[in-house]
Every structure is written in structure tokens, then in C-alpha cells.
Motif scaffolding. Structure first.
Motif, PDB file in Angstrom:
ATOM      1  N   ILE A   1       0.636  -0.982  -0.147  1.00 37.57           N
ATOM      2  CA  ILE A   1       0.185  -0.309  -0.024  1.00 37.57           C
ATOM      3  C   ILE A   1       0.793   0.933   0.294  1.00 37.57           C
ATOM      4  CG2 ILE A   1      -1.615   1.131   1.253  1.00 37.57           C
ATOM      5  CD1 ILE A   1      -2.463  -1.771   2.586  1.00 37.57           C
ATOM      6  N   LEU A   2       0.471   2.089  -0.759  1.00 42.45           N
ATOM      7  CA  LEU A   2       1.290   3.517  -0.584  1.00 42.45           C
ATOM      8  C   LEU A   2      -0.337   4.512  -0.619  1.00 42.45           C
ATOM      9  CD1 LEU A   2       2.965   5.526  -1.603  1.00 42.45           C
ATOM     10  CD2 LEU A   2       2.076   5.474  -4.247  1.00 42.45           C
ATOM     11  N   VAL A   3       0.220   5.110   0.504  1.00 40.37           N
ATOM     12  CA  VAL A   3      -0.427   6.207   1.234  1.00 40.37           C
ATOM     13  C   VAL A   3       0.457   7.928   0.263  1.00 40.37           C
ATOM     14  CG1 VAL A   3      -1.063   7.566   2.385  1.00 40.37           C
ATOM     15  CG2 VAL A   3      -0.745   5.042   2.814  1.00 40.37           C
ATOM     16  N   TYR A   4      -0.119   8.097  -0.328  1.00 34.99           N
ATOM     17  CA  TYR A   4      -0.084   9.513  -1.076  1.00 34.99           C
ATOM     18  C   TYR A   4      -0.734  10.542  -1.082  1.00 34.99           C
ATOM     19  CZ  TYR A   4       2.151  11.677  -5.023  1.00 34.99           C
ATOM     20  OH  TYR A   4       2.378  12.835  -6.188  1.00 34.99           O
ATOM     21  N   GLY A   5      -0.561  12.198  -1.129  1.00 38.38           N
ATOM     22  CA  GLY A   5      -1.193  12.698  -0.843  1.00 38.38           C
ATOM     23  C   GLY A   5       0.594  14.242  -0.913  1.00 38.38           C
ATOM     24  N   VAL A   6      -0.546  15.568  -0.817  1.00 33.61           N
ATOM     25  CA  VAL A   6       0.212  16.470  -0.479  1.00 33.61           C
ATOM     26  C   VAL A   6       1.188  17.024   1.088  1.00 33.61           C
ATOM     27  CG1 VAL A   6      -0.726  17.828  -2.503  1.00 33.61           C
ATOM     28  CG2 VAL A   6      -1.502  18.422  -0.050  1.00 33.61           C
ATOM     29  N   THR A   7       1.967  17.480   0.916  1.00 34.54           N
ATOM     30  CA  THR A   7       2.653  17.985   2.231  1.00 34.54           C
ATOM     31  C   THR A   7       1.971  18.273   3.283  1.00 34.54           C
ATOM     32  OG1 THR A   7       5.029  18.075   0.621  1.00 34.54           O
ATOM     33  CG2 THR A   7       5.091  18.937   3.012  1.00 34.54           C
ATOM     34  N   GLY A   8       2.495  17.882   3.880  1.00 40.49           N
ATOM     35  CA  GLY A   8       0.848  17.810   5.551  1.00 40.49           C
ATOM     36  C   GLY A   8      -0.029  17.433   5.422  1.00 40.49           C
TER      37      GLY A   8
ATOM     38  N   PRO B   1      -8.134  19.634   1.226  1.00 37.70           N
ATOM     39  CA  PRO B   1      -8.252  20.977   0.398  1.00 37.70           C
ATOM     40  C   PRO B   1      -6.681  21.093   0.935  1.00 37.70           C
ATOM     41  CG  PRO B   1     -10.178  20.675   1.867  1.00 37.70           C
ATOM     42  CD  PRO B   1      -9.568  19.236   2.146  1.00 37.70           C
ATOM     43  N   ARG B   2      -6.389  22.099   0.192  1.00 31.14           N
ATOM     44  CA  ARG B   2      -4.831  23.685   0.381  1.00 31.14           C
ATOM     45  C   ARG B   2      -4.929  23.823   1.914  1.00 31.14           C
ATOM     46  NH1 ARG B   2      -0.942  25.773  -2.896  1.00 31.14           N
ATOM     47  NH2 ARG B   2      -2.360  25.138  -4.625  1.00 31.14           N
ATOM     48  N   ARG B   3      -6.184  24.285   1.945  1.00 31.61           N
ATOM     49  CA  ARG B   3      -6.291  25.398   3.327  1.00 31.61           C
ATOM     50  C   ARG B   3      -6.191  23.942   4.347  1.00 31.61           C
ATOM     51  NH1 ARG B   3     -10.943  25.122   1.501  1.00 31.61           N
ATOM     52  NH2 ARG B   3     -12.984  24.033   2.849  1.00 31.61           N
ATOM     53  N   ARG B   4      -6.456  22.868   4.328  1.00 34.96           N
ATOM     54  CA  ARG B   4      -6.659  21.830   5.734  1.00 34.96           C
ATOM     55  C   ARG B   4      -4.915  21.382   5.631  1.00 34.96           C
ATOM     56  NH1 ARG B   4      -9.386  19.598   9.354  1.00 34.96           N
ATOM     57  NH2 ARG B   4     -11.204  19.538   8.092  1.00 34.96           N
TER      58      ARG B   4
ATOM     59  N   SER C   1       3.700  22.173  -4.963  1.00 37.07           N
ATOM     60  CA  SER C   1       3.631  21.000  -5.544  1.00 37.07           C
ATOM     61  C   SER C   1       2.328  20.337  -5.188  1.00 37.07           C
ATOM     62  CB  SER C   1       4.732  19.679  -4.977  1.00 37.07           C
ATOM     63  OG  SER C   1       4.550  19.927  -3.076  1.00 37.07           O
ATOM     64  N   TYR C   2       1.752  21.311  -5.097  1.00 32.49           N
ATOM     65  CA  TYR C   2       0.192  20.597  -4.695  1.00 32.49           C
ATOM     66  C   TYR C   2      -0.678  20.163  -5.450  1.00 32.49           C
ATOM     67  CZ  TYR C   2      -4.684  21.171  -2.458  1.00 32.49           C
ATOM     68  OH  TYR C   2      -5.628  20.516  -2.085  1.00 32.49           O
ATOM     69  N   ALA C   3      -1.080  21.630  -6.533  1.00 33.10           N
ATOM     70  CA  ALA C   3      -1.532  21.034  -7.456  1.00 33.10           C
ATOM     71  C   ALA C   3      -1.326  19.904  -8.681  1.00 33.10           C
ATOM     72  CB  ALA C   3      -1.869  22.249  -8.831  1.00 33.10           C
ATOM     73  N   ARG C   4       0.127  19.365  -8.720  1.00 30.27           N
ATOM     74  CA  ARG C   4       0.487  18.700  -9.140  1.00 30.27           C
ATOM     75  C   ARG C   4      -0.023  17.502  -8.827  1.00 30.27           C
ATOM     76  NH1 ARG C   4       5.985  19.345  -8.642  1.00 30.27           N
ATOM     77  NH2 ARG C   4       6.387  17.919  -6.696  1.00 30.27           N
ATOM     78  N   LYS C   5       0.286  17.220  -7.769  1.00 31.84           N
ATOM     79  CA  LYS C   5       0.300  15.820  -6.567  1.00 31.84           C
ATOM     80  C   LYS C   5      -1.014  15.610  -6.540  1.00 31.84           C
ATOM     81  CE  LYS C   5       4.201  15.490  -3.982  1.00 31.84           C
ATOM     82  NZ  LYS C   5       4.822  15.789  -2.675  1.00 31.84           N
ATOM     83  N   ARG C   6      -1.868  16.594  -6.602  1.00 31.79           N
ATOM     84  CA  ARG C   6      -3.990  16.373  -6.242  1.00 31.79           C
ATOM     85  C   ARG C   6      -4.211  16.144  -8.382  1.00 31.79           C
ATOM     86  NH1 ARG C   6      -7.795  21.022  -4.048  1.00 31.79           N
ATOM     87  NH2 ARG C   6      -8.698  18.957  -3.394  1.00 31.79           N
ATOM     88  N   ARG C   7      -3.717  16.750  -9.037  1.00 32.27           N
ATOM     89  CA  ARG C   7      -3.676  16.322 -10.621  1.00 32.27           C
ATOM     90  C   ARG C   7      -3.411  14.439 -10.920  1.00 32.27           C
ATOM     91  NH1 ARG C   7      -1.725  21.044 -12.027  1.00 32.27           N
ATOM     92  NH2 ARG C   7       0.576  19.919 -12.196  1.00 32.27           N
ATOM     93  N   ARG C   8      -2.121  13.952 -10.307  1.00 32.32           N
ATOM     94  CA  ARG C   8      -1.485  12.919 -10.121  1.00 32.32           C
ATOM     95  C   ARG C   8      -2.402  11.602  -9.921  1.00 32.32           C
ATOM     96  NH1 ARG C   8       4.021  12.818  -9.017  1.00 32.32           N
ATOM     97  NH2 ARG C   8       4.457  13.535 -10.548  1.00 32.32           N
ATOM     98  N   MET C   9      -2.758  12.262  -7.816  1.00 30.81           N
ATOM     99  CA  MET C   9      -3.686  11.343  -7.771  1.00 30.81           C
ATOM    100  C   MET C   9      -5.080  11.119  -8.159  1.00 30.81           C
ATOM    101  SD  MET C   9      -4.058  12.523  -3.872  1.00 30.81           S
ATOM    102  CE  MET C   9      -3.198  14.130  -3.640  1.00 30.81           C
ATOM    103  N   ARG C  10      -5.429  12.339  -8.792  1.00 30.37           N
ATOM    104  CA  ARG C  10      -7.101  12.150  -9.801  1.00 30.37           C
ATOM    105  C   ARG C  10      -6.890  11.132 -11.054  1.00 30.37           C
ATOM    106  NH1 ARG C  10      -9.396  18.140  -7.638  1.00 30.37           N
ATOM    107  NH2 ARG C  10      -9.276  17.619  -6.246  1.00 30.37           N
ATOM    108  N   GLN C  11      -5.304  11.694 -11.044  1.00 32.43           N
ATOM    109  CA  GLN C  11      -4.757  10.409 -12.442  1.00 32.43           C
ATOM    110  C   GLN C  11      -5.009   9.293 -12.218  1.00 32.43           C
ATOM    111  OE1 GLN C  11      -1.225  11.037 -14.162  1.00 32.43           O
ATOM    112  NE2 GLN C  11      -1.412   9.793 -16.197  1.00 32.43           N
TER     113      GLN C  11
END
Length: 173
Positions: A4-11, A88-91, A135-145
């Protein structure tokens, strides 16, 4: 699912969730930051990162909390499940800010005896906060892809802390 890979933006809480998944499912959890950062915040060179990750991924069971760009192809080839923290970015930004300030004030090591500092965390172009913003937008795009394409491992996107808790509780212990 045993890899299992857990992936997401920093934080976003990747390390915390990956450790909890490992504990709940009885799988070994590996902190990627502990493997990739040497003392003094020196990153392991990319070729060595790939070697370390290839060895880790050869096991039948694991939970990891990141997929650095140098080697995410290796993880995608072996993972059976991706758990994406699509907060979300704010969280995620607030979590990162709170964690960073807490580590600095309490002098809590981040990984391999490395400590965050005011200068490096806030004012340096390589700061973790700067990295989050860029990196936020790139990582979100990647997860959704990954979630949208059958070419990738099964991907579950969790968008709130409540969704994270519900998903984790639904996993067999």
C-alpha cells in the motif's frame, strides 16, 4: 491488499495514516523520509534512492508514505492499493504549518536526527512550506489521474479527516 502506498500533498497526514494502516493490517510501515534524508538534511542521491526503494518494494508486504518523483514508477509497478489524501489546500497547509512550528519550538527531530529551523522552514527557497505551495496542484492531479485510469493500481481518494477515519475503520484488523 498487502502493498500500500499512501500518497498526498506535503502536510496531508501521509505518515500518520500509513503508520495506522500498517498497525491495523499488521503490515510493516516504512517512513520514506527516514530512508531518503540523511543527517544534515542531505538527500540520498537519486540512483541510491532507487536502489533503496527497489529493495524495500521487493518484499511481499509494506506500507509506505510517499512516492518521490525519482522512483514513483517503481512503486506504481508493485503497489496493490494507493490511498490518496486529497485534502483541501487550507487543511493540508494548516497541518503543515502547525507541525513545522511545533517541531521548531519543541526541537522535535523530523527524520534521521534532522531538525527544522525557522530560517530553513520559512525563508529558504527549498523550505517545506514553499514545496507545499508549489507541489500541491501537481500532486492532486497525479492522484486523480491514478484514480481515473485502470492502468494504475486501485486508488482510493479521501478528502476529509472523517472520510479517512471511516475508510480506516472499514479495513479488516
Amino acid at each position: 491488499m498487502r502493498r500500500i502506498l499512501v500518497y498526498g500533498v506535503t502536510g496531508s497526514g501521509k505518515s500518520t495514516l500509513a503508520a495506522r494502516i500498517g498497525e491495523r493490517l499488521g503490515l510493516p510501515y516504512h517512513s520514506i523520509d527516514d530512508l531518503m534524508w540523511q543527517p544534515g538534511w542531505v538527500p540520498l542521491p537519486p540512483d541510491q534512492q532507487r536502489e533503496v526503494i527497489e529493495k524495500l518494494l521487493a518484499a511481499d508486504e509494506w506500507v509506505i508514505d510517499a512516492a518521490y518523483g525519482y522512483w514513483h514508477d517503481l512503486v506504481l509497478a508493485r503497489a496493490e492499493l494507493i490511498v490518496g489524501l486529497d485534502l483541501p489546500r487550507r487543511r493540508s497547509g494548516w497541518r503543515l504549518l502547525r507541525r513545522t512550528v511545533t517541531r521548531i519550538v519543541r526541537r522535535t527531530p523530523a527524520c534521521n536526527g534532522n531538525y527544522e529551523t525557522w530560517r530553513a522552514s520559512f525563508f529558504d527557497r527549498d523550505s517545506i512550506l514553499w514545496f507545499h505551495v508549489h507541489s500541491y496542484a501537481r500532486k492532486r492531479r497525479r492522484m486523480r489521474q491514478w484514480q481515473a485510469s485502470p492502468e494504475f493500481p486501485e486508488t482510493v481518494l479521501l478528502r476529509t479527516p472523517a472520510e479517512v477515519e471511516r475508510w480506516l475503520e472499514a479495513q479488516p484488523s
